[in-house]
Design an enzyme around this catalytic site. Structure first.
Site, PDB file in Angstrom:
ATOM      1  N   HIS A 125    -102.354 -46.313  89.097  1.00 43.82           N
ATOM      2  CA  HIS A 125    -103.030 -47.145  88.096  1.00 43.82           C
ATOM      3  C   HIS A 125    -102.654 -46.736  86.673  1.00 43.82           C
ATOM      4  O   HIS A 125    -103.511 -46.708  85.775  1.00 43.82           O
ATOM      5  CB  HIS A 125    -104.547 -47.072  88.285  1.00 43.82           C
ATOM      6  CG  HIS A 125    -105.010 -47.604  89.596  1.00 43.82           C
ATOM      7  ND1 HIS A 125    -106.294 -47.399  90.076  1.00 43.82           N
ATOM      8  CD2 HIS A 125    -104.369 -48.339  90.550  1.00 43.82           C
ATOM      9  CE1 HIS A 125    -106.415 -47.967  91.261  1.00 43.82           C
ATOM     10  NE2 HIS A 125    -105.256 -48.552  91.563  1.00 43.82           N
ATOM     11  N   ALA A 126    -101.396 -46.411  86.430  1.00 43.65           N
ATOM     12  CA  ALA A 126    -100.968 -46.015  85.089  1.00 43.65           C
ATOM     13  C   ALA A 126    -101.223 -47.141  84.088  1.00 43.65           C
ATOM     14  O   ALA A 126    -100.935 -48.311  84.351  1.00 43.65           O
ATOM     15  CB  ALA A 126     -99.481 -45.663  85.106  1.00 43.65           C
TER      16      ALA A 126
END
Length: 535
Positions: A458-459
């Site tokens: 989930h960067a």
């Protein structure tokens, strides 16, 4: 189900109204809406089309895509906080981006997540502002209501025949006091229930399939695959085009109205810095001339830390994998007084562990796992170029576990998962501990977390929006100080939401198109190249 379409082969023109760089969750959405409005659009994708690929289409085979030819192969830099380990951060390199390679979960988080965006300077991004765009993305199997949309580009369904281990997770969580939640994409995401997936008819429903496939034949859309962008064309204070490799040749194409970057939280800041947009000190150290000083580029990297995972021995064979290998989820509060859920867990129909944890434990035989993570993480990291060449390595550092409160919350999350196996729901499945091999005390749990810490993929946050000097884009997603350049991906997120980032990135793409089209609703689009009016 009809056969997948063929991607038309069109000759490249010297210029288009808009160039969109990156075809993932945000890029596919903004491309489709611009095409629907009549704009002439070039979509540039570094990877292949990926159409008709079994590993992409089959939800159960998504893990085979990690480190494949459809993955950029990025790594998070080692840190003593995670025992000096390198953590892989998969990112899709294919039409549809990570929506074509991820675990297909569709979640928007809690309404308070977006009110928090507005509170830190993203004006006009409260939940009330973004809800219509979330609903517009969706073709939810349950039909339209105040919270959900129907008839949108992305099909969203639940597993019609969940595996019994995922169902045990839901029942076990209820026994531990976590409420049931009928729809975690509704008013509150706290609770345990069936997961929402971008799956239809047993096949992945990526952003490419939902947004792009239906408009492949439109004459005002050109898609260039296998075409990595290498630099932005900047003329004074305006972005005028993109330089990219197409069939092995460096090509520069002009954009009459604007360029939209949608390469994700790693690719977008990387291209900006390679183009001379970023912190002058960092650029100068690499010999890159500063075209525009924006010191916030690459800062504020955020991701959700995952403990991958807590593994248990099963009393009997698990049988064939169903769906994506999960099927349910639980969001809960590690402390009763919290305003919203901060922890998350999901089932795995088989073993799941980091390489280090797998090497230290026996995961043979019948084993299932539960991944546990933190959805309200506090740690912030950064992304830096380590060279001036387009293929130069990067330092991508999320600073997982840098905040003591994150570690404390993860200890509680691991304890919760351990307690699940003592519930009646797991009586027919739990046959003992596998990794870790037994219940741990607090000190041992911290050591296990450091050795098993991984990523939810989930960067986000590396080109955050806002109105302060470290903001990279303004609240209308326009790059601060450069005309004709917008960003439409998860890099603009100022505060990570309590969910997977695919749905928020899609919403961002939808809003980006509205911002671009708003001033031209009653004007000519592409004044320099086109004559027809927008509807």
């Amino acid at each position: 189900m009809p056969p997948p379409p063929l991607l038309p082969s069109r000759s490249l023109k010297r210029g288009y109204d808009y160039i969109v760089v990156g075809s993932g969750s945000g890029g596919a959405a903004v491309t489709r809406r611009l095409v629907d409005a009549g704009a002439d659009v070039l979509l540039i994708e570094a990877g292949p089309a990926g159409i008709g690929v079994a590993d992409i289409d089959d939800p159960a085979r998504w893990t085979a895509l990690i480190r494949s030819g459809f993955d950029w192969g990025y790594d998070y830099a080692p840190s003593p906080l995670v025992d000096g380990r390198t953590i892989g951060i998969p990112r899709g390199r294919v039409l549809g981006g990570s929506s074509a390679t991820n675990a297909m979960l569709w979640y928007r988080g809690h309404p308070a997540d977006y009110d928090a965006w507005e509170a830190v300077g993203a004006i006009g991004w409260s939940f009330a502002d973004v809800l219509p765009y979330f609903r517009g993305c969706e073709d939810w199997q349950g039909g339209e209501n105040a919270w959900r949309g129907a008839g949108g580009p992305l099909r969203i369904e639940r597993d019609p025949d969940p595996h019994p281990v995922p169902l045990a997770l839901v029942e076990g969580a209820r026994e531990l006091g976590v409420p049931a939640v009928d729809d975690a994409n509704g008013a509150d995401n706290e609770g345990a229930g069936l997961a929402d997936f971008n799956i239809s008819g047993g096949s992945r429903f990526s952003s490419a399939r939902g947004y792009l496939w239906p408009v492949f034949e439109r004459e005002n859309l050109t898609v260039a695959v296998n075409s990595p962008a290498v630099e932005l064309g900047i003329d004074g204070r305006r972005c005028i085009g993109v330089k990219y490799l197409h069939e092995g040749t460096l090509v520069e194409t002009r954009a009459a109205e604007g360029v939209v970057l949608a390469l994700g939280a790693i690719g977008t800041p990387r291209l900006l810095m390679l183009s001379g947009i970023g912190d002058p000190a960092d650029l100068g150290s690499l010999g890159i001339a500063t075209r525009h000083a924006l010191p916030g580029v690459g800062r504020n990297l955020q991701d959700h830390p995952l403990v991958q995972a807590i593994n248990f021995r099963a009393k009997r064979p698990l049988g064939p994998v169903r769906g994506n290998g999960g099927g349910t989820m639980v969001n809960w509060k590690t402390q009763a007084g919290l305003a919203q859920a901060n922890a998350h867990a999901f089932p795995v129909q088989g073993p799941s562990a980091t390489a280090e944890a797998a090497a230290a434990h026996d995961l043979s035989g019948d084993v299932f796992a539960i991944g546990a993570g933190l959805m309200r993480s506090r740690s912030r990291g950064h992304l830096r170029l380590l060279g001036a060449e387009p293929d130069a390595p990067m330092e991508i550092q999320p600073n997982f576990l840098a905040e003591p409160e994150d570690v404390a919350d993860l200890i509680d999350a691991v304890d919760f998962v351990m307690a699940l196996t003592g519930t009646a729901a797991f009586r027919d499945w739990f046959a003992g501990h596998a990794a870790p091999a037994r219940r741990l005390d607090r000190r041992e749990t911290v050591a296990f977390i450091r050795s098993a810490c991984s990523t939810f993929f989930h960067a986000c946050g590396t080109c955050r929006m806002g109105e302060d000097e470290l903001a990279v884009v303004d609240s209308r997603l326009a790059l601060r100080g450069i005309d004709g350049l917008h960003v439409a991906d998860a890099s603009v997120i100022p505060v990570i939401p309590t969910c997977n980032t695919h749905a928020p990135a899609t919403m961002i793409g939808e809003r980006a198109a509205d911002f671009l089209l708003e001033p031209a609703r009653n004007l000519h689009v592409g004044r320099r190249t086109r004559t027809e009016e927008l509807p």
